[in-house]
Motif scaffolding. Structure first.
Motif, PDB file in Angstrom:
ATOM      1  N   GLU A  65      -6.044 -13.329  -0.960  1.00 49.57           N
ATOM      2  CA  GLU A  65      -5.870 -13.290   0.488  1.00 49.57           C
ATOM      3  C   GLU A  65      -4.420 -13.065   0.884  1.00 49.57           C
ATOM      4  OE1 GLU A  65      -7.709 -16.492   2.566  1.00 49.57           O
ATOM      5  OE2 GLU A  65      -9.446 -16.466   1.241  1.00 49.57           O
ATOM      6  N   ASP A  66      -3.502 -13.421   0.004  1.00 51.82           N
ATOM      7  CA  ASP A  66      -2.087 -13.326   0.353  1.00 51.82           C
ATOM      8  C   ASP A  66      -1.433 -12.058  -0.181  1.00 51.82           C
ATOM      9  OD1 ASP A  66      -2.238 -14.046  -2.297  1.00 51.82           O
ATOM     10  OD2 ASP A  66      -0.649 -15.529  -2.196  1.00 51.82           O
ATOM     11  N   GLY A  67      -2.244 -11.075  -0.569  1.00 52.60           N
ATOM     12  CA  GLY A  67      -1.686  -9.808  -1.023  1.00 52.60           C
ATOM     13  C   GLY A  67      -0.934  -9.132   0.109  1.00 52.60           C
ATOM     14  N   ASP A  68       0.071  -8.380  -0.232  1.00 53.39           N
ATOM     15  CA  ASP A  68       0.835  -7.680   0.799  1.00 53.39           C
ATOM     16  C   ASP A  68       0.180  -6.337   1.057  1.00 53.39           C
ATOM     17  OD1 ASP A  68       2.638  -6.530   2.520  1.00 53.39           O
ATOM     18  OD2 ASP A  68       4.392  -7.202   1.415  1.00 53.39           O
ATOM     19  N   TRP A  69      -0.869  -6.370   1.853  1.00 49.49           N
ATOM     20  CA  TRP A  69      -1.655  -5.179   2.139  1.00 49.49           C
ATOM     21  C   TRP A  69      -0.836  -4.132   2.882  1.00 49.49           C
ATOM     22  CZ3 TRP A  69      -5.221  -5.897  -1.106  1.00 49.49           C
ATOM     23  CH2 TRP A  69      -5.802  -7.153  -1.290  1.00 49.49           C
ATOM     24  N   THR A  70       0.087  -4.563   3.737  1.00 47.87           N
ATOM     25  CA  THR A  70       0.920  -3.626   4.480  1.00 47.87           C
ATOM     26  C   THR A  70       1.839  -2.859   3.541  1.00 47.87           C
ATOM     27  OG1 THR A  70       0.850  -5.088   6.400  1.00 47.87           O
ATOM     28  CG2 THR A  70       2.555  -3.407   6.389  1.00 47.87           C
ATOM     29  N   PHE A  71       2.405  -3.530   2.547  1.00 46.74           N
ATOM     30  CA  PHE A  71       3.270  -2.862   1.574  1.00 46.74           C
ATOM     31  C   PHE A  71       2.501  -1.756   0.869  1.00 46.74           C
ATOM     32  CE2 PHE A  71       4.836  -2.250  -2.727  1.00 46.74           C
ATOM     33  CZ  PHE A  71       6.168  -1.969  -2.494  1.00 46.74           C
ATOM     34  N   LEU A  72       1.294  -2.062   0.421  1.00 44.54           N
ATOM     35  CA  LEU A  72       0.489  -1.063  -0.287  1.00 44.54           C
ATOM     36  C   LEU A  72       0.145   0.105   0.632  1.00 44.54           C
ATOM     37  CD1 LEU A  72      -0.913  -0.112  -2.818  1.00 44.54           C
ATOM     38  CD2 LEU A  72      -2.862  -1.542  -2.218  1.00 44.54           C
ATOM     39  N   ALA A  73      -0.226  -0.183   1.885  1.00 48.29           N
ATOM     40  CA  ALA A  73      -0.536   0.886   2.837  1.00 48.29           C
ATOM     41  C   ALA A  73       0.684   1.761   3.094  1.00 48.29           C
ATOM     42  CB  ALA A  73      -1.043   0.287   4.153  1.00 48.29           C
ATOM     43  N   ARG A  74       1.842   1.137   3.268  1.00 53.04           N
ATOM     44  CA  ARG A  74       3.067   1.915   3.491  1.00 53.04           C
ATOM     45  C   ARG A  74       3.413   2.767   2.271  1.00 53.04           C
ATOM     46  NH1 ARG A  74       6.052  -2.933   6.515  1.00 53.04           N
ATOM     47  NH2 ARG A  74       5.417  -2.387   8.627  1.00 53.04           N
ATOM     48  N   ALA A  75       3.234   2.208   1.092  1.00 48.47           N
ATOM     49  CA  ALA A  75       3.532   2.958  -0.130  1.00 48.47           C
ATOM     50  C   ALA A  75       2.622   4.174  -0.256  1.00 48.47           C
ATOM     51  CB  ALA A  75       3.384   2.048  -1.352  1.00 48.47           C
ATOM     52  N   LEU A  76       1.345   4.000   0.026  1.00 53.41           N
ATOM     53  CA  LEU A  76       0.408   5.120  -0.057  1.00 53.41           C
ATOM     54  C   LEU A  76       0.752   6.197   0.962  1.00 53.41           C
ATOM     55  CD1 LEU A  76      -2.890   3.120  -0.568  1.00 53.41           C
ATOM     56  CD2 LEU A  76      -1.854   4.686  -2.219  1.00 53.41           C
ATOM     57  N   GLN A  77       1.083   5.789   2.179  1.00 55.74           N
ATOM     58  CA  GLN A  77       1.442   6.786   3.182  1.00 55.74           C
ATOM     59  C   GLN A  77       2.764   7.460   2.841  1.00 55.74           C
ATOM     60  OE1 GLN A  77       2.157   5.551   7.221  1.00 55.74           O
ATOM     61  NE2 GLN A  77       1.894   7.641   7.952  1.00 55.74           N
ATOM     62  N   ALA A  78       3.747   6.699   2.394  1.00 50.40           N
ATOM     63  CA  ALA A  78       5.062   7.260   2.072  1.00 50.40           C
ATOM     64  C   ALA A  78       4.948   8.313   0.978  1.00 50.40           C
ATOM     65  CB  ALA A  78       6.014   6.153   1.640  1.00 50.40           C
ATOM     66  N   ALA A  79       4.008   8.136   0.061  1.00 54.84           N
ATOM     67  CA  ALA A  79       3.850   9.100  -1.037  1.00 54.84           C
ATOM     68  C   ALA A  79       3.395  10.462  -0.534  1.00 54.84           C
ATOM     69  CB  ALA A  79       2.862   8.561  -2.058  1.00 54.84           C
ATOM     70  N   THR A  80       2.929  10.546   0.709  1.00 55.03           N
ATOM     71  CA  THR A  80       2.526  11.848   1.243  1.00 55.03           C
ATOM     72  C   THR A  80       3.723  12.712   1.628  1.00 55.03           C
ATOM     73  OG1 THR A  80       2.339  11.168   3.584  1.00 55.03           O
ATOM     74  CG2 THR A  80       0.399  10.846   2.161  1.00 55.03           C
ATOM     75  N   VAL A  81       4.909  12.098   1.800  1.00 55.22           N
ATOM     76  CA  VAL A  81       6.080  12.856   2.233  1.00 55.22           C
ATOM     77  C   VAL A  81       7.314  12.613   1.378  1.00 55.22           C
ATOM     78  CG1 VAL A  81       5.329  13.020   4.620  1.00 55.22           C
ATOM     79  CG2 VAL A  81       6.740  11.086   3.934  1.00 55.22           C
ATOM     80  N   TYR A  82       7.320  11.549   0.585  1.00 55.32           N
ATOM     81  CA  TYR A  82       8.510  11.168  -0.187  1.00 55.32           C
ATOM     82  C   TYR A  82       8.705  12.121  -1.371  1.00 55.32           C
ATOM     83  CZ  TYR A  82      11.917   7.897  -2.096  1.00 55.32           C
ATOM     84  OH  TYR A  82      13.078   7.301  -2.538  1.00 55.32           O
ATOM     85  N   GLU A  83       9.940  12.533  -1.586  1.00 56.58           N
ATOM     86  CA  GLU A  83      10.214  13.454  -2.703  1.00 56.58           C
ATOM     87  C   GLU A  83      10.755  12.747  -3.897  1.00 56.58           C
ATOM     88  OE1 GLU A  83      12.513  16.839  -1.542  1.00 56.58           O
ATOM     89  OE2 GLU A  83      11.536  16.889   0.393  1.00 56.58           O
TER      90      GLU A  83
END
Length: 83
Positions: A65-83
């Motif tokens: 329950e205490d997983g950092d779900w926002t961190f994972l979501a941000r990481a997945l989205q960032a991978a769409t544009v990060y070089e």
């Protein structure tokens, strides 16, 4: 690459190392993966996350329950544009 049901990822560094290992596994034997394209991989990722309470329950474990779900979501989205 192995993440057994009893394995734990305790830090960002361990998560980075795991994702890198996953990437290397894909480069070595991605042709053996069930989901070889990004669209299939992302669909399977969403499906597994949706079904994950059952996976945890079947193993007698609690969904974190205490997983950092926002961190994972941000990481997945960032991978769409990060070089």
């Amino acid at each position: 690459m192995s993440l057994t049901p009893d394995s734990e990822v305790h830090s960002r560094d361990e998560l980075v190392a795991f994702v890198r290992e996953l990437h290397h596994d894909y480069l070595r034997r991605g042709h053996e993966w069930e989901n070889q394209s990004l669209d299939h991989f992302l669909e399977a990722l969403a499906a597994w996350m949706d079904d994950s309470p059952g996976w945890y329950r079947n193993l007698g474990k609690q969904l974190p329950e205490d997983g950092d779900w926002t961190f994972l979501a941000r990481a997945l989205q960032a991978a769409t544009v990060y070089e």
